[in-house]
Enzyme design. Structure first.
Site, mmCIF file in Angstrom:
data_model
loop_
_atom_site.group_PDB
_atom_site.id
_atom_site.type_symbol
_atom_site.label_atom_id
_atom_site.label_comp_id
_atom_site.label_asym_id
_atom_site.label_seq_id
_atom_site.Cartn_x
_atom_site.Cartn_y
_atom_site.Cartn_z
ATOM 1 N N GLU A 92 75.282 95.997 -21.551
ATOM 2 C CA GLU A 92 74.267 96.250 -22.577
ATOM 3 C C GLU A 92 73.448 97.486 -22.278
ATOM 4 O O GLU A 92 73.208 97.816 -21.126
ATOM 5 C CB GLU A 92 73.298 95.068 -22.619
ATOM 6 N N SER A 191 64.530 100.706 -11.215
ATOM 7 C CA SER A 191 63.877 99.422 -10.954
ATOM 8 C C SER A 191 64.706 98.595 -9.974
ATOM 9 O O SER A 191 65.915 98.460 -10.131
ATOM 10 C CB SER A 191 63.720 98.669 -12.286
ATOM 11 N N SER A 214 60.116 95.092 -8.764
ATOM 12 C CA SER A 214 59.818 93.815 -9.409
ATOM 13 C C SER A 214 59.158 92.900 -8.397
ATOM 14 O O SER A 214 59.809 92.466 -7.443
ATOM 15 C CB SER A 214 61.119 93.190 -9.916
ATOM 16 N N CYS A 332 67.532 92.079 -21.082
ATOM 17 C CA CYS A 332 68.857 92.299 -20.518
ATOM 18 C C CYS A 332 69.642 91.009 -20.361
ATOM 19 O O CYS A 332 69.108 89.983 -19.993
ATOM 20 C CB CYS A 332 68.767 92.974 -19.159
#
Ligand code: SAH
Length: 345
Positions: A92, A191, A214, A332
């Site tokens: 994606e 990230s 994160s 996601c």
């Protein structure tokens, strides 16, 4: 038959070596590279190369790009793609438009092995790493489909970029090239869930990208439960690693924090986070959790404000991420599952 070379995974240097191995001058490599990022869709298009050379390239290489399996456009203009790769894998990408230009959220792996409890990409684990060319392909196909330029890249799609560091570095170098997409390193955000060993390796490259981490909880027990990576690299290690990263690169760090109702959204969490990262210059990016998996609900608005206020009072920049594409399940992993499920029916 020998495996075909994927030209979108190749730097100018590698294309130059390829040209030489096919009996041409090295500078032909740059010519090919310019064609790839200048609109060529086949080797035939590369009209300043001899016909014989173009034919030799066509038999040694592939110019395969991901195909659009599904495309969803949200009311706010956010576009989400499910792309099919050459071997059938589905990944994606999301394109968001902001005042300062278009940003793409790129996937770096098909699936993910990090096992975060709230994340849709973790379901089913990782199938494989993506190549640099497959990451390039996401930008290339989206730009062509939307007839737009993409000027910012966030590596926040499916996968853990630092679990595929070599290809991710190559992807950024090719995209950064002035003859490629010419996207400045400052326009990349990488990230990570917190792979400290890989962060140390990344630091050595001294790239002016934004590193985003994160965090999601400042307490080891709670974070380990949400993010298994915390068992290997607990919070104290993470904080030290980020301090080192900042000392080496001079870049401000971005901390991501998904707010989950009645779980990690208390002022005590905010205060513990500030204490933990007291030695760091950072910005907090608060994301109301996307309710992609059972048991994780968005925090109430009042608690989101209360959380942000703690940072404001301490003079630490903290913002809530705009929730783009909420009506098209843009978090996601969600679209991939949808496509896979339909294929099984
Ligand atoms: N593997 C990397 C990058 C991919 S995820 C990482 O962990 O950082 C990009 C961001 O989305 C991460 O901060 C991740 O924790 C967050 N995320 C994943 N699932 C989410 C969800 N359901 N709601 C909100 N944020 C989520």
């Amino acid at each position: 038959m020998a495996k075909l070379l994927d030209v979108y995974s190749m730097t100018i240097e590698e294309l130059s070596q390829l040209a030489q191995s096919l009996g041409e001058k090295a500078y032909r490599g740059k010519q090919i590279f310019k064609w790839l990022y200048g609109g060529a869709t086949t080797f035939c298009d590369m009209t300043d190369l001899s016909k014989k050379f173009r034919e030799a390239l066509a038999s040694a290489c592939t110019m395969h790009l991901p195909t659009i399996e599904r495309k969803q456009v949200a009311k706010d203009g956010t576009v989400k793609y499910a792309f099919r790769l050459a071997d059938g894998e589905v990944i994606e990408s999301v394109v968001m438009s902001y005042r300062h230009g278009n940003t793409i959220c790129v996937s770096t792996q098909a699936g993910c092995n990090m096992g975060c409890s709230f994340c849709a990409s973790a379901v089913g684990g990782k199938t494989r790493d993506l190549t640099a060319g497959e990451m390039i392909g996401q930008i290339m196909v989206a730009e062509r489909d939307l007839s737009c330029r993409i000027g910012n890249v966030v590596l926040m799609g499916m996968g853990e970029p630092l679990d595929n560091l070599e290809q991710v570095l190559k992807f950024m170098a090719i995209s950064n090239d002035e003859n490629g997409f010419c996207i400045g390193y400052r326009h990349f955000t990488l990230s990570t869930c917190g792979l400290c060993d890989k962060m140390n390796m990344l630091a050595e490259h001294k790239l002016p990208i934004t590193l985003s981490v994160s965090v999601h909880s400042p307490f080891d027990e709670e974070r380990s439960e949400m993010m298994p990576v915390n068992k290997k690299f607990p919070l104290a290690t993470l904080a030290k690693t980020l301090e080192h990263y900042q000392a080496v690169t001079g870049r401000r760090i971005s901390l991501e924090y998904a707010l989950i109702r009645d779980k990690n959204d208390s002022p005590a969490h905010a205060k513990a986070l500030m204490k933990l990262f007291g030695g760091l210059s950072y910005h907090v990016n608060v994301i109301p959790v996307n309710e992609a998996r059972e048991g994780f609900l968005k925090s109430h608005q009042a608690n989101i404000h209360r959380f942000l206020e703690c940072f404001e009072k301490a003079g630490i920049p903290a913002t809530t991420r705009r929730e783009l594409g909420a009506d098209i399940s843009a978090a996601c992993g969600q679209l991939r599952h949808q496509v896979q499920k339909e294929k099984e029916l």
